[in-house]
Design an enzyme around this catalytic site. Sequence first.
Site, PDB file in Angstrom:
ATOM      1  CG  HIS A 176      34.928 -23.304  69.363  1.00  0.00           C
ATOM      2  ND1 HIS A 176      34.944 -24.102  68.246  1.00  0.00           N
ATOM      3  CD2 HIS A 176      36.190 -23.359  69.864  1.00  0.00           C
ATOM      4  CE1 HIS A 176      36.144 -24.627  68.079  1.00  0.00           C
ATOM      5  NE2 HIS A 176      36.930 -24.180  69.051  1.00  0.00           N
TER       6      HIS A 176
ATOM      7  CG  HIS B 168      -9.659 -40.714  32.428  1.00  0.00           C
ATOM      8  ND1 HIS B 168      -9.335 -39.494  32.945  1.00  0.00           N
ATOM      9  CD2 HIS B 168     -10.432 -41.324  33.374  1.00  0.00           C
ATOM     10  CE1 HIS B 168      -9.863 -39.351  34.142  1.00  0.00           C
ATOM     11  NE2 HIS B 168     -10.539 -40.453  34.430  1.00  0.00           N
TER      12      HIS B 168
ATOM     13  CG  ASP C 183      38.460 -24.528  65.318  1.00  0.00           C
ATOM     14  OD1 ASP C 183      38.664 -25.751  65.360  1.00  0.00           O
ATOM     15  OD2 ASP C 183      39.053 -23.719  66.048  1.00  0.00           O
TER      16      ASP C 183
END
Length: 464
Positions: free
Chosen positions: A288, A366, A265
């Site tokens: 629950h 660069h 559950d």
Amino acid sequence: MNIKQQTIKKSVTLSGVGLHTGVQANMTFLPAKPGHGIKFQRVDLEGSPIVDADVDNVVDLSRGTTIEQSGARVNTVEHTLAALVGLEIDNVLIQLDGPEPPIMDGSSKQFVDILNEAGTEEQNALRDFYEVQDSLFYRDASRDVEIAALPLDDYRVTVMIDYNSPVLGSQHASLTNINQFEKEIASCRTFCFLHELEMLHKHNLIKGGDLNNAIVVVDRVVKDEELESIASLFNKPKVEVKKEGILNNVELRYKNEPARHKLLDIMGDLALAGRPIKAQILAARPGHAANVAFAKKLKKAMQSSSKNNVPKYNPNLPPVLDINQITNILPHRFPFLLIDKIIHLDDESVSGVKNITTNENYFLGHFPGNPVMPGVLQVEAMAQIGGILVLNTVPDPENYWTYFLGIENFRFRKMVLPGDTLVIKCDLLAPIKRGIAKMSGRAYVGNTLVCEGTMTASIVRKDS
């Protein structure tokens, strides 16, 4: 645990009566795309509304977990969700022509069996785990319930129940590896006490209940008249009590089957938090209501951890697309292929990685002596990752070109230097129409945002 998301290979259907509604229903599992998650669909209602398996949709906890969205309700979802969690299935659409999944034998076994019949299919997206970093705790003193989630790079669950029952006593159950679910947890059935049966029936619950799809615990002396009443209630010719204190000759599958079912559950209820969990879950006397309250706490923690929206990059995990797969999709090649791997890809977003080294060809000219990745190349790297997202919408990406139509509101927040790992995320801002996509892009080094902006792209077939 599985690293990539999974769905099922084909649609499968099972049928049966709902435990609490007593309504016969057909339930069909269908494959779903990556990132879809778990959704229910009430095909018996007008418009076939979708109900997301989301803790914010929980509306009732009367002996089960019920969710509702847009007026559509689905009762008792926890056994179905537990089966999906236990089999590590992330994406599925569950169509129902009734209000409740079939109770079957009161466990998740039949759901696992039908999903195994469908087979699982690995998908081209990593699972979005929520890894508990700081322990989370929940306590309901009135019910003497405690639940905790502790940090762990795995998923484990331990449950303890104690109903002050001389029949059940105090029971424990543990899942130490997700692969144990199918054989050791899935077949464990729901249970209740004898004194609860009439109360549940009076409250219009267990209309589909049968003495064969639940364990009924008898923890007191029962007179013959009461047994006759129960037999009449469930349309049985006769019921009796075994010496073990179980009604109607139901054989326990495990001595601690009730504790194992409570573990089942909690796995199903915590799935409503919305993401697979990495944690050690400890639960004492859960139910629950407590499970859902803790799922809400988990979801809140998930949302808090995701507020900065920084994509997670774990170099120990396999990529969704490696460099060879990327070159099969994108036409770019050295020195202009600026991404090394894709770590997430679904219909709405993509994340990729660019490792910055001092050997990049652009560092030759660069800022010699002070290498900084040019902002325009950060944009290009983001554009290439966005191109993967756009090309993912066609079945033959190798036959398309991606052209960028617009770049808006770009900001460069921090310099990108050799040694940095650039993690870039692009999200669709609207559905792609007529081959045109608009995306937001962000690039990070660690948790630091280094650049962001909006891009518009078009895909054009090469032979057009």
